[in-house]
Design a protein around this motif. Structure first.
Motif, mmCIF file in Angstrom:
data_model
loop_
_atom_site.group_PDB
_atom_site.id
_atom_site.type_symbol
_atom_site.label_atom_id
_atom_site.label_comp_id
_atom_site.label_asym_id
_atom_site.label_seq_id
_atom_site.Cartn_x
_atom_site.Cartn_y
_atom_site.Cartn_z
ATOM 1 N N SER A 76 0.825 -1.223 0.000
ATOM 2 C CA SER A 76 0.000 0.000 0.000
ATOM 3 C C SER A 76 0.847 1.256 0.000
ATOM 4 N N ALA A 77 1.911 1.254 0.790
ATOM 5 C CA ALA A 77 2.779 2.421 0.861
ATOM 6 C C ALA A 77 3.496 2.658 -0.474
ATOM 7 N N VAL A 78 3.912 1.587 -1.122
ATOM 8 C CA VAL A 78 4.597 1.722 -2.424
ATOM 9 C C VAL A 78 3.602 2.251 -3.458
ATOM 10 N N GLU A 79 2.369 1.742 -3.457
ATOM 11 C CA GLU A 79 1.353 2.224 -4.386
ATOM 12 C C GLU A 79 1.085 3.712 -4.208
ATOM 13 N N LYS A 80 1.017 4.161 -2.963
ATOM 14 C CA LYS A 80 0.739 5.579 -2.683
ATOM 15 C C LYS A 80 1.861 6.477 -3.218
ATOM 16 N N GLN A 81 3.077 5.969 -3.215
ATOM 17 C CA GLN A 81 4.214 6.769 -3.695
ATOM 18 C C GLN A 81 4.330 6.760 -5.211
ATOM 19 N N SER A 82 3.655 5.818 -5.855
ATOM 20 C CA SER A 82 3.757 5.714 -7.325
ATOM 21 C C SER A 82 2.896 6.721 -8.040
#
Length: 82
Positions: A76-82
């Motif tokens: 989820s955190a990686v998706e938010k940064q993408s």
């Protein structure tokens, strides 16, 4: 709740280590489980050690739950940064 560790990784995969630890002087041996999974670029590991009267599943299940939760949160955190 198991201690969760996350670190950068360079290869995919995961591993599980299950054994019995501790001598009879400490009421052992006790179940020990360590599971590791990778969600590039991270490696997540969750260890768990039991106590007298605890089964392998009583140690393994919370470790797996914690590892799964950590992987979902990292995703989820990686998706938010993408």
């Amino acid at each position: 709740m198991p201690l969760l560790l996350a670190a950068p990784c360079s290869a995919g995969g995961g591993s599980t280590d299950a054994k019995r630890t501790g001598g009879t002087a400490l009421g052992g041996p006790h179940a020990y489980v360590r599971q590791q999974a990778q969600s590039p670029p991270f490696t997540v590991a969750a260890p768990g050690e039991g106590a007298r009267g605890r089964t392998h599943d009583e140690i393994s299940d919370p470790v797996l739950q914690g590892l799964t939760t950590a992987l979902v949160r990292i995703g989820s955190a990686v998706e938010k940064q993408s």
